[in-house]
Design a protein around this motif. Structure first.
Motif, PDB file in Angstrom:
ATOM      1  N   CYS A  92       6.959  11.072 -12.884  1.00 50.00           N
ATOM      2  CA  CYS A  92       7.656   9.877 -13.365  1.00 50.00           C
ATOM      3  C   CYS A  92       6.825   9.235 -14.472  1.00 50.00           C
ATOM      4  CB  CYS A  92       7.861   8.899 -12.211  1.00 50.00           C
ATOM      5  SG  CYS A  92       8.467   7.288 -12.731  1.00 50.00           S
ATOM      6  N   CYS A  95       5.585   5.551 -12.767  1.00 53.35           N
ATOM      7  CA  CYS A  95       4.649   5.454 -11.634  1.00 53.35           C
ATOM      8  C   CYS A  95       3.831   6.734 -11.424  1.00 53.35           C
ATOM      9  CB  CYS A  95       5.406   5.121 -10.350  1.00 53.35           C
ATOM     10  SG  CYS A  95       6.421   6.487  -9.738  1.00 53.35           S
ATOM     11  N   SER A  97       4.603   9.456 -10.042  1.00 51.52           N
ATOM     12  CA  SER A  97       4.846  10.255  -8.842  1.00 51.52           C
ATOM     13  C   SER A  97       5.454  11.595  -9.275  1.00 51.52           C
ATOM     14  CB  SER A  97       5.785   9.525  -7.882  1.00 51.52           C
ATOM     15  OG  SER A  97       7.062   9.400  -8.455  1.00 51.52           O
ATOM     16  N   CYS A 127      11.557   8.263 -12.039  1.00 48.02           N
ATOM     17  CA  CYS A 127      12.043   8.598 -10.702  1.00 48.02           C
ATOM     18  C   CYS A 127      13.115   7.598 -10.279  1.00 48.02           C
ATOM     19  CB  CYS A 127      10.887   8.609  -9.702  1.00 48.02           C
ATOM     20  SG  CYS A 127      10.252   6.981  -9.261  1.00 48.02           S
ATOM     21  N   CYS A 130      11.761   3.999  -9.248  1.00 49.28           N
ATOM     22  CA  CYS A 130      11.421   3.131 -10.382  1.00 49.28           C
ATOM     23  C   CYS A 130      12.692   2.638 -11.072  1.00 49.28           C
ATOM     24  CB  CYS A 130      10.560   3.882 -11.394  1.00 49.28           C
ATOM     25  SG  CYS A 130       8.842   4.017 -10.901  1.00 49.28           S
TER      26      CYS A 130
HETATM   27 ZN   LIG Z   1       8.516   6.250 -10.650  1.00 55.78          ZN
END
Ligand SMILES: [Zn+2]
Ligand SMILES: [Zn+2]
Length: 192
Positions: A92, A95, A97, A127, A130
């Motif tokens: 992402c 963030c 991830s 993602c 988010c």
């Molecule tokens: Zn994210």
């Protein structure tokens, strides 16, 4: 068969030979005249989306690879949405991830509600979590709370600056303006 046709772009009526054939149109001819079509193609090729499409469709092999990852065929007229999906990294952008290709969502940097558009320079991959956390919030407000780090926040601004073909600080200031606009709106609604 028509002998003349009016171009929907320049609105001039011209001989049918002045139009390219286009089977998908009811009369069998393009709605733009040749001159307008050439100009349109020129502008499209130099636009951000056009450049991205050219990069992406460089080779058939690359295209097949991208299609395999996406799980569907890329149409000739790629939507900005598709480009974002293809270019998305395996994490992402907000963030950091981990992201599988099918988990990528497309965020509108400036939301529709706040006048944002569905164009390449207003879309970023992130993602699902988010994307829903951000909602209509200004990008900077969201990132200050949820970005993986300050460095990541700056990466996002940098990415956006590249997409918009603008300077980093110029984009930073616009994003800051978005934050202030929302604060002013809130202030106004409290005083009302
Ligand atoms: Zn994210
Ligand atoms: Zn025309």
């Amino acid at each position: 068969m028509p002998t003349i046709k009016t171009c929907t772009k320049c609105e001039q009526t011209k001989q049918i030979a002045e139009f390219h054939k286009k089977a998908s149109n009811a009369d069998g001819y393009s709605s733009y005249c040749r001159a307008c079509q050439t100009e349109y193609n020129r502008q499209y090729k130099s636009s951000q989306v056009g450049r991205a499409v050219q990069t992406l469709s460089k080779t058939r092999y690359e295209r097949r690879q991208a299609e395999k990852e996406l799980g569907y065929e890329i149409e000739d007229t790629l939507l900005p949405f598709h480009i974002i999906m293809i270019q998305a990294k395996s994490e992402c952008l907000y963030c950091r991830s981990e992201l599988q290709p099918h988990e990528v969502t497309v965020d509108h940097v400036r939301s529709f509600r706040n006048g944002g558009t569905n164009t390449y320079d207003n879309l970023l991959p992130c993602c699902r979590r988010c994307n829903s956390r951000k909602g209509d919030k200004p990008l900077l407000s969201f990132l200050r709370q949820h970005a993986a780090s300050d460095l990541q926040l700056r990466r996002v601004v940098f990415e956006l600056a590249q997409r918009q073909g603008r300077g980093y600080y110029d984009v930073w200031r616009s994003l800051q303006d978005d934050v202030e606009a929302v604060m002013n709106d809130e202030q106004a609604s409290i005083q009302r």
